[in-house]
Write a protein that holds these residues in place. Structure first.
Motif, mmCIF file in Angstrom:
data_model
loop_
_atom_site.group_PDB
_atom_site.id
_atom_site.type_symbol
_atom_site.label_atom_id
_atom_site.label_comp_id
_atom_site.label_asym_id
_atom_site.label_seq_id
_atom_site.Cartn_x
_atom_site.Cartn_y
_atom_site.Cartn_z
ATOM 1 N N UNK A 132 0.813 -1.218 0.000
ATOM 2 C CA UNK A 132 0.000 0.000 0.000
ATOM 3 C C UNK A 132 0.845 1.267 0.000
ATOM 4 N N UNK A 133 2.122 1.129 0.353
ATOM 5 C CA UNK A 133 3.009 2.291 0.451
ATOM 6 C C UNK A 133 4.363 1.901 -0.110
ATOM 7 N N UNK A 134 4.986 2.822 -0.817
ATOM 8 C CA UNK A 134 6.321 2.575 -1.338
ATOM 9 C C UNK A 134 7.322 2.748 -0.188
ATOM 10 N N UNK A 135 7.725 1.635 0.419
ATOM 11 C CA UNK A 135 8.595 1.676 1.589
ATOM 12 C C UNK A 135 10.052 1.897 1.208
ATOM 13 N N UNK A 136 10.741 2.651 2.044
ATOM 14 C CA UNK A 136 12.172 2.856 1.844
ATOM 15 C C UNK A 136 12.921 1.633 2.359
ATOM 16 N N UNK A 137 14.188 1.539 2.003
ATOM 17 C CA UNK A 137 15.027 0.441 2.489
ATOM 18 C C UNK A 137 15.100 0.477 4.015
ATOM 19 N N UNK A 138 15.168 1.665 4.585
ATOM 20 C CA UNK A 138 15.244 1.801 6.046
ATOM 21 C C UNK A 138 13.957 1.300 6.709
ATOM 22 N N UNK A 139 12.798 1.614 6.102
ATOM 23 C CA UNK A 139 11.534 1.138 6.659
ATOM 24 C C UNK A 139 11.435 -0.384 6.587
#
Length: 128
Positions: free
Chosen positions: A104-111
């Protein structure tokens, strides 16, 4: 609304609960001042009275201005809402819920790394 979900907070009630979780016990006026959208004072008052009837908030009537507080912690309410969503929309399939949440969300590598850490911690606690 079915009796099973009768004490589930509505979207507006969740806004009020969020305010109470963030600022602590508050009067209707204080909650009204923190509302993220324009809502009339009497609307907030009525919502909080309904929330008290539903058992979502407690009301201290010892002062002239009643003070309301969330009855449950944020995490407890979140867990109940997720369980309800899991059962109603995903037939209890947690993996499907998680995949939909991740997509649902474009997550970052950190997330993503933080989520992996949370899963590892969850497994450690469960296996302890």
């Amino acid at each position: 609304m079915s009796p099973k979900n009768a004490n589930q907070p509505t979207e507006s009630e969740l806004e009020i609960l969020s305010i109470l979780w963030n600022v602590g016990p508050a009067t209707v006026r204080q909650v009204h001042e923190h509302m993220p959208r324009t809502v009339g004072y009497t609307t907030v008052l009525k919502l909080m009275q309904i929330m008290a009837e539903k058992g979502l908030v407690t009301r201290d009537e010892s002062e002239r201005s009643h003070v309301y507080a969330a009855k449950q912690k944020r995490e407890t309410t979140q867990k109940k809402l997720v369980k309800n969503l899991l059962d109603r929309c995903f037939g209890g399939a947690a993996d499907q819920l998680i995949m939909q949440a991740l997509s649902a969300k474009n997550l970052s590598a950190a997330e993503l790394a933080e989520i992996r850490t949370m899963i590892d911690e969850f497994e450690r606690k469960r296996n302890a």
